[in-house]
Design a protein around this motif. Structure first.
Motif, PDB file in Angstrom:
ATOM      1  N   MET A   1       1.036  -1.217  -0.016  1.00 52.54           N
ATOM      2  CA  MET A   1       0.118   0.078   0.093  1.00 52.54           C
ATOM      3  C   MET A   1       0.664   1.303  -0.069  1.00 52.54           C
ATOM      4  SD  MET A   1      -2.672   1.830   0.014  1.00 52.54           S
ATOM      5  CE  MET A   1      -3.812   0.335  -0.310  1.00 52.54           C
ATOM      6  N   ALA A   2       2.015   1.165   0.419  1.00 54.11           N
ATOM      7  CA  ALA A   2       2.839   2.313   0.656  1.00 54.11           C
ATOM      8  C   ALA A   2       3.238   3.026  -0.640  1.00 54.11           C
ATOM      9  CB  ALA A   2       4.192   1.918   1.466  1.00 54.11           C
ATOM     10  N   ASP A   3       3.611   2.035  -1.614  1.00 55.42           N
ATOM     11  CA  ASP A   3       4.000   2.411  -3.008  1.00 55.42           C
ATOM     12  C   ASP A   3       2.571   3.042  -3.827  1.00 55.42           C
ATOM     13  OD1 ASP A   3       6.245   1.492  -2.840  1.00 55.42           O
ATOM     14  OD2 ASP A   3       5.958  -0.246  -3.828  1.00 55.42           O
ATOM     15  N   LYS A   4       1.279   2.668  -3.671  1.00 56.08           N
ATOM     16  CA  LYS A   4       0.295   3.203  -4.109  1.00 56.08           C
ATOM     17  C   LYS A   4      -0.100   4.562  -3.469  1.00 56.08           C
ATOM     18  CE  LYS A   4      -2.713  -0.143  -5.912  1.00 56.08           C
ATOM     19  NZ  LYS A   4      -4.060  -0.867  -5.866  1.00 56.08           N
ATOM     20  N   PHE A   5       0.130   4.656  -2.218  1.00 57.28           N
ATOM     21  CA  PHE A   5      -0.179   5.910  -1.330  1.00 57.28           C
ATOM     22  C   PHE A   5       1.157   7.258  -1.993  1.00 57.28           C
ATOM     23  CE2 PHE A   5       1.343   8.709   2.214  1.00 57.28           C
ATOM     24  CZ  PHE A   5       0.118   9.238   2.436  1.00 57.28           C
ATOM     25  N   ASP A   6       2.334   6.720  -1.962  1.00 57.80           N
ATOM     26  CA  ASP A   6       3.231   7.345  -2.414  1.00 57.80           C
ATOM     27  C   ASP A   6       2.872   7.825  -3.881  1.00 57.80           C
ATOM     28  OD1 ASP A   6       4.902   7.242  -0.195  1.00 57.80           O
ATOM     29  OD2 ASP A   6       6.046   5.771  -0.996  1.00 57.80           O
ATOM     30  N   THR A   7       2.227   7.061  -4.712  1.00 61.13           N
ATOM     31  CA  THR A   7       2.119   7.570  -6.078  1.00 61.13           C
ATOM     32  C   THR A   7       0.798   8.444  -6.113  1.00 61.13           C
ATOM     33  OG1 THR A   7       2.767   5.221  -6.917  1.00 61.13           O
ATOM     34  CG2 THR A   7       1.194   6.478  -8.402  1.00 61.13           C
ATOM     35  N   ALA A   8      -0.162   7.881  -5.287  1.00 59.14           N
ATOM     36  CA  ALA A   8      -1.412   8.948  -5.128  1.00 59.14           C
ATOM     37  C   ALA A   8      -1.034  10.232  -4.534  1.00 59.14           C
ATOM     38  CB  ALA A   8      -2.142   8.388  -4.037  1.00 59.14           C
ATOM     39  N   VAL A   9       0.036  10.388  -3.719  1.00 56.06           N
ATOM     40  CA  VAL A   9       0.060  11.625  -3.101  1.00 56.06           C
ATOM     41  C   VAL A   9       0.983  12.447  -4.287  1.00 56.06           C
ATOM     42  CG1 VAL A   9       1.926  12.739  -1.396  1.00 56.06           C
ATOM     43  CG2 VAL A   9       0.530  11.074  -0.734  1.00 56.06           C
ATOM     44  N   LYS A  10       1.707  11.988  -4.974  1.00 55.51           N
ATOM     45  CA  LYS A  10       2.408  12.631  -6.088  1.00 55.51           C
ATOM     46  C   LYS A  10       1.524  12.964  -7.046  1.00 55.51           C
ATOM     47  CE  LYS A  10       6.091  12.189  -9.404  1.00 55.51           C
ATOM     48  NZ  LYS A  10       6.781  11.336 -10.643  1.00 55.51           N
ATOM     49  N   ILE A  11       0.647  12.294  -7.507  1.00 56.38           N
ATOM     50  CA  ILE A  11      -0.470  12.649  -8.442  1.00 56.38           C
ATOM     51  C   ILE A  11      -1.411  13.809  -7.752  1.00 56.38           C
ATOM     52  CG2 ILE A  11      -2.841  12.038  -9.461  1.00 56.38           C
ATOM     53  CD1 ILE A  11      -1.598   9.171  -9.535  1.00 56.38           C
ATOM     54  N   VAL A  12      -1.858  13.763  -6.613  1.00 58.65           N
ATOM     55  CA  VAL A  12      -2.687  14.961  -6.120  1.00 58.65           C
ATOM     56  C   VAL A  12      -1.566  16.270  -6.096  1.00 58.65           C
ATOM     57  CG1 VAL A  12      -3.556  15.616  -3.990  1.00 58.65           C
ATOM     58  CG2 VAL A  12      -4.217  13.608  -4.853  1.00 58.65           C
ATOM     59  N   GLN A  13      -0.450  16.056  -5.781  1.00 53.86           N
ATOM     60  CA  GLN A  13       0.494  17.247  -5.668  1.00 53.86           C
ATOM     61  C   GLN A  13       0.683  17.979  -6.943  1.00 53.86           C
ATOM     62  OE1 GLN A  13       3.846  15.669  -3.441  1.00 53.86           O
ATOM     63  NE2 GLN A  13       2.975  16.278  -1.507  1.00 53.86           N
ATOM     64  N   GLU A  14       0.551  16.976  -8.116  1.00 55.19           N
ATOM     65  CA  GLU A  14       1.002  17.640  -9.155  1.00 55.19           C
ATOM     66  C   GLU A  14      -0.365  17.784 -10.274  1.00 55.19           C
ATOM     67  OE1 GLU A  14       3.778  14.452 -11.008  1.00 55.19           O
ATOM     68  OE2 GLU A  14       5.465  15.417  -9.434  1.00 55.19           O
ATOM     69  N   LEU A  15      -1.271  17.719  -9.727  1.00 49.52           N
ATOM     70  CA  LEU A  15      -2.532  17.990 -10.752  1.00 49.52           C
ATOM     71  C   LEU A  15      -2.567  19.481 -11.000  1.00 49.52           C
ATOM     72  CD1 LEU A  15      -5.721  16.356  -8.649  1.00 49.52           C
ATOM     73  CD2 LEU A  15      -4.402  15.574 -11.135  1.00 49.52           C
ATOM     74  N   PRO A  16      -2.632  19.636 -12.243  1.00 47.89           N
ATOM     75  CA  PRO A  16      -2.483  21.153 -12.910  1.00 47.89           C
ATOM     76  C   PRO A  16      -3.884  21.882 -12.462  1.00 47.89           C
ATOM     77  CG  PRO A  16      -2.821  19.497 -14.769  1.00 47.89           C
ATOM     78  CD  PRO A  16      -2.692  18.735 -13.557  1.00 47.89           C
ATOM     79  N   LYS A  17      -3.658  23.108 -11.890  1.00 49.02           N
ATOM     80  CA  LYS A  17      -4.772  24.002 -11.513  1.00 49.02           C
ATOM     81  C   LYS A  17      -5.735  24.350 -12.507  1.00 49.02           C
ATOM     82  CE  LYS A  17      -1.930  26.319  -7.740  1.00 49.02           C
ATOM     83  NZ  LYS A  17      -2.181  25.375  -6.832  1.00 49.02           N
ATOM     84  N   ASP A  18      -5.574  24.003 -13.691  1.00 51.31           N
ATOM     85  CA  ASP A  18      -6.293  24.329 -14.793  1.00 51.31           C
ATOM     86  C   ASP A  18      -6.742  23.056 -15.685  1.00 51.31           C
ATOM     87  OD1 ASP A  18      -3.927  24.233 -15.821  1.00 51.31           O
ATOM     88  OD2 ASP A  18      -4.109  25.826 -17.449  1.00 51.31           O
ATOM     89  N   GLY A  19      -6.322  22.020 -15.046  1.00 50.86           N
ATOM     90  CA  GLY A  19      -6.435  20.538 -15.891  1.00 50.86           C
ATOM     91  C   GLY A  19      -7.877  20.044 -15.720  1.00 50.86           C
ATOM     92  N   PRO A  20      -8.281  18.823 -16.319  1.00 52.73           N
ATOM     93  CA  PRO A  20      -9.336  18.395 -16.348  1.00 52.73           C
ATOM     94  C   PRO A  20      -9.851  17.683 -15.019  1.00 52.73           C
ATOM     95  CG  PRO A  20      -7.921  16.712 -17.273  1.00 52.73           C
ATOM     96  CD  PRO A  20      -7.128  18.176 -17.179  1.00 52.73           C
ATOM     97  N   VAL A  21      -8.968  17.428 -14.132  1.00 55.49           N
ATOM     98  CA  VAL A  21      -9.225  16.661 -12.929  1.00 55.49           C
ATOM     99  C   VAL A  21      -9.279  17.737 -11.982  1.00 55.49           C
ATOM    100  CG1 VAL A  21      -8.856  14.918 -11.212  1.00 55.49           C
ATOM    101  CG2 VAL A  21      -8.384  14.341 -13.772  1.00 55.49           C
ATOM    102  N   GLN A  22     -10.167  18.265 -11.297  1.00 52.33           N
ATOM    103  CA  GLN A  22     -10.222  19.319 -10.268  1.00 52.33           C
ATOM    104  C   GLN A  22     -10.990  18.716  -9.078  1.00 52.33           C
ATOM    105  OE1 GLN A  22      -8.809  22.473 -10.360  1.00 52.33           O
ATOM    106  NE2 GLN A  22      -8.086  21.412 -12.357  1.00 52.33           N
TER     107      GLN A  22
END
Length: 104
Positions: A1-22
């Motif tokens: 689970m730690a790997d998935k968590f780290d990946t999820a954190v990275k995704i959330v932190q890198e979501l573009p402010k004007d991207g399709p996922v808000q």
């Protein structure tokens, strides 16, 4: 689970402010509270004062996770990942599908 968590954190932190996922503001606060509990544990700082509404909202989100009876750091990591997966599945863009593939 730690790997998935780290990946999820990275995704959330890198979501573009004007991207399709808000994520909504509430979603962002949920992510913050789950992240802090998963990485730090129970709230260990004083509640911010009146002149720091953003800090106070973050503290409240963290405290809300910490006060759940059956919460553990592993469960917080799992909930963080599950929340991100739900948000990505609700968004049908190619970007969200690519991000979802990183988690699965």
């Amino acid at each position: 689970m730690a790997d998935k968590f780290d990946t999820a954190v990275k995704i959330v932190q890198e979501l573009p402010k004007d991207g399709p996922v808000q994520p909504s503001t509430d979603d962002k606060l949920d992510f913050y509270g789950l992240y802090k509990f998963a990485t730090v544990g129970a709230v260990n700082v004083p509640k911010p004062g009146l002149f720091d509404p953003a800090g106070k909202a973050k503290w409240n989100a963290w405290s809300a996770v910490a006060t759940k009876q059956d919460m553990s750091t592993e469960k917080a990591k799992t909930e963080y990942v599950e929340k991100l997966i739900a948000i990505l599945k609700a968004n049908e863009s190619e970007d969200s599908k690519a991000l979802l593939a990183q988690l699965e």
